[in-house]
Design an enzyme around this catalytic site. Structure first.
Site, PDB file in Angstrom:
ATOM      1  CB  CYS A 199     -13.969   0.794 -12.276  1.00  0.00           C
ATOM      2  SG  CYS A 199     -14.627   0.494 -11.360  1.00  0.00           S
ATOM      3  CD  GLU A 226      -5.639  -0.338 -12.137  1.00  0.00           C
ATOM      4  OE1 GLU A 226      -6.570  -0.731 -13.288  1.00  0.00           O
ATOM      5  OE2 GLU A 226      -6.960   0.124 -11.749  1.00  0.00           O
ATOM      6  N   GLY A 260      11.359   3.042   0.917  1.00  0.00           N
ATOM      7  CA  GLY A 260      10.664   1.758   0.191  1.00  0.00           C
ATOM      8  C   GLY A 260      11.311   1.372   1.223  1.00  0.00           C
ATOM      9  CE  LYS A 261       9.497   0.249   7.289  1.00  0.00           C
ATOM     10  NZ  LYS A 261       7.956  -0.565   6.941  1.00  0.00           N
ATOM     11  N   GLY A 262       8.496  -1.647   1.439  1.00  0.00           N
ATOM     12  CA  GLY A 262       8.027  -2.283   0.935  1.00  0.00           C
ATOM     13  C   GLY A 262       8.590  -2.794  -0.456  1.00  0.00           C
ATOM     14  N   PRO A 267      22.326   8.498  11.289  1.00  0.00           N
ATOM     15  CG  PRO A 267      21.668   9.564   9.995  1.00  0.00           C
ATOM     16  CD  PRO A 267      23.197   9.312  10.127  1.00  0.00           C
ATOM     17  CG  HIS A 307      -9.793  -1.341 -10.204  1.00  0.00           C
ATOM     18  ND1 HIS A 307      -9.069  -0.128 -10.884  1.00  0.00           N
ATOM     19  CD2 HIS A 307     -11.233  -1.740 -10.410  1.00  0.00           C
ATOM     20  CE1 HIS A 307     -10.775   0.749 -10.148  1.00  0.00           C
ATOM     21  NE2 HIS A 307     -11.367  -0.459 -10.011  1.00  0.00           N
ATOM     22  CD  GLU A 310       6.557  -3.391   4.459  1.00  0.00           C
ATOM     23  OE1 GLU A 310       6.255  -3.876   3.831  1.00  0.00           O
ATOM     24  OE2 GLU A 310       6.101  -2.322   4.630  1.00  0.00           O
ATOM     25  CE  LYS A 327      31.868   5.904  11.150  1.00  0.00           C
ATOM     26  NZ  LYS A 327      32.095   7.861  10.840  1.00  0.00           N
ATOM     27  CG  ASP A 366       6.384   5.452  13.759  1.00  0.00           C
ATOM     28  OD1 ASP A 366       6.893   6.435  13.428  1.00  0.00           O
ATOM     29  OD2 ASP A 366       6.062   4.768  12.822  1.00  0.00           O
TER      30      ASP A 366
END
Ligand code: GLN
Length: 545
Positions: A391, A523, A23-25, A197, A521, A147, A230, A154
């Protein structure tokens, strides 16, 4: 020549580690939300892939393509940015390696590097940094919120990481911070939050020469003080700079959590900026969403009938728009996913719509699943069920009406001709401007256009008596002007049109409870503060059942 950088622009860089899908976005959008009170925050997303943009990618593979007002087709994270920050984003705020390399290769052919070897460093990293500076200067940004896609490690994102490493030196220590989102698992049986991690991921980032200033730990629960301690000690930051990113039932809760965890104060002490918006109303809507999940005051079920229903991400903005309506109406909007490629008989349609109180046919392409959609539309029209066609959903409502009411046998969209299907009555046809288009990327009729609304129509009431609204489009086909008269004579009304061109943009059926179609659209412009009126009134009509 790149424009001079605005001296006071602050940079916040968000990276991710350990896993994708944390959920970086949403994290970046929530940080933006907390700064959007008075500051001009410009989000920038850096993707590693070689496509110019996601416009040509299959939504199953990539998720929804978000369309911007300027016609850009971008990553769905821009949907989060716009919804959380109340901004209108632009195409060049989405860097892809495709765009970066294209710019460099064009320059090389023009001779801009004449005599030089064009290299990954400095030419690619400089191109990336100049891109950031250009945006900061053009937008007069108080904050550039960058971001970096993917996770640290990667290969395809390495040049972005190197560019943002250099950026800190270029803009100065006081003007840039790194925020790293990682994963804090609570393994079953161990019942303890684990920091390893996060340590590994921060090490990886350190190897790239980057030391995070703030760490957000995505976890199934709030981080406890000892794990914060920690992580802080292993990663050279203070425990207060370790922020919880717990699992939530509504993503709109995240800014509220970050606020409680002290993020605004951290940003203030690091960069000297402080600008939380007034989140009181936001909190009320979030509370409505959560309460209605646990213990719904009333559930209203909307059937979402499409082709990519296997991947909810491909209709992400539609789902969000329904969530916004639920928050404002204080009800739970349950979605029933219906795959129309499986619907052949009337009985199957009835079974698929069982329990639904309203129906949406969203945007789509191609032939597969459309006969099922047309059957669904016929059913809702004949049973007076609230319907919103978006649409393709509007185009197919026109096809259905032409076939079953206007008596135009086998009416169809010419889009199916590619499949070898005969179309005797092309009630939906290719836009004149699209006839000679052969390139696929960025060539549809895209972006924001004005829609002139017919006074006194249902659409006019829904849009609060406005005669002009602006909406976002992404299509190649339109209602064929040659059939408009014949279809309108049979009762369908085109209540929204392009102000000067003969493009039909809204249709409605008078006398029906709610039967609306829009070529755009809606939405894409819905957000928690202002739900799209077309969705809002669909849900209201469904509630009135
Ligand atoms: N396939 C249709 C067109 O190109 C509808 C597009 C869409 O639903 N976004 O016009």
């Amino acid at each position: 020549m790149s424009k001079a950088r605005k001296p006071h622009t602050k940079y916040i860089v968000v990276t991710g580690g350990v896993l994708s899908g944390l959920g970086k976005g949403i994290a970046a959008a929530s940080i933006g939300n907390l700064l959007s009170g008075r500051l001009k925050v410009i989000p920038v997303k850096c993707d590693g892939y070689l496509n110019t943009d996601p416009g040509t990618m299959n939504p199953i593979e990539h998720g929804e393509v978000f369309v911007q007002d300027d016609g850009g087709e971008v990553d769905m994270d821009f949907g989060h940015y716009e919804r959380f920050m109340g901004i209108e984003s632009k195409f060049n705020w989405n860097l892809t390696m495709g765009k970066v390399f294209k710019q460099i290769l064009d320059k090389e052919r023009r001779g801009d590097y004449l005599g030089k070897t064009v290299q990954f460093i400095p030419h690619v990293t400089d191109a990336i940094k100049n891109w950031y500076h250009e945006i900061a200067a053009t937008e007069n940004a108080d904050v550039l919120l960058i971001e970096v896609g993917g996770t640290v490690g990667d290969l395809e994102n390495q040049f972005y990481l190197e560019a943002i490493r250099q950026l800190k030196r270029d803009v100065g220590e006081d003007n840039l911070i790194y925020i790293h989102l990682t994963y804090v698992p609570v393994p079953e049986g161990v019942h303890e939050q684990k920091s390893k991690p996060t340590q590994m991921s921060v090490r990886l980032l350190n190897e790239k020469g980057i030391e995070p200033d703030i760490i957000i730990g995505r976890c199934s629960e709030l981080l406890n003080p000892s794990i914060k301690e920690k992580i802080a000690s292993y990663c050279n930051i203070s425990p207060a700079a370790v922020i919880s990113g717990p699992d939530v039932r509504s993503v709109y809760e995240i800014p509220l959590i970050y606020e409680r965890e002290g993020l605004p104060e951290l940003l203030h002490s690091a960069l000297g900026i402080y600008s939380p918006p007034d989140l009181r109303q936001w909190e009320t809507w979030v509370t409505n969403i959560k309460n209605n999940q646990d213990n719904p005051r009333r559930t209203v079920t909307i059937a979402l009938c499409g082709k990519y229903t296997t991947l909810e991400d491909s209709y992400a903005s539609v789902v969000e728009a329904l969530t916004h309506c639920g928050a404002h109406l204080n009800v739970k909007v349950a979605i029933k996913w219906v795959d129309t490629s499986k619907l052949e008989t009337q009985a199957q349609v009835e079974a698929a719509l069982q329990g639904a109180e309203g129906v949406i046919v969203p945007g789509g392409f191609g032939h597969r699943g459309i006969e099922g959609k047309i059957k669904v539309i016929q059913y809702v029209r004949e049973h007076d069920m609230p319907y919103l066609g978006i649409c393709y959903g509007m185009q197919l409502a026109v096809v259905e009406y032409a076939r079953n009411v206007a008596g135009l046998k086998d009416a169809n969209t010419t889009e199916v001709r590619q499949e070898g299907i005969n179309v005797p009555h092309p009630v939906i046809d290719i836009l004149p401007g699209q006839v000679n288009v052969s390139n696929k990327g960025g060539t549809m009729r895209l972006g924001g256009h004005d829609v002139e609304i017919k006074q006194g129509s249902q659409a006019y009431k829904i849009f609060g008596n406005k005669t002009l609204v602006r909406q976002r489009f992404r299509h190649r086909y339109e209602v064929n002007p040659e059939y408009i008269k014949r279809i309108e004579e049979k009762g369908l009304v085109f209540s929204g049109k392009h102000p000067t061109e003969n493009i039909m943009q809204v249709m409605e059926l008078p006398g029906h409870k709610y039967f609306l179609g829009c070529q755009f659209h809606p939405e894409l412009t819905s957000n928690l503060r202002n739900p799209s009126p077309l969705f809002y009134h669909l849900v209201k009509a469904a509630l009135a059942e």
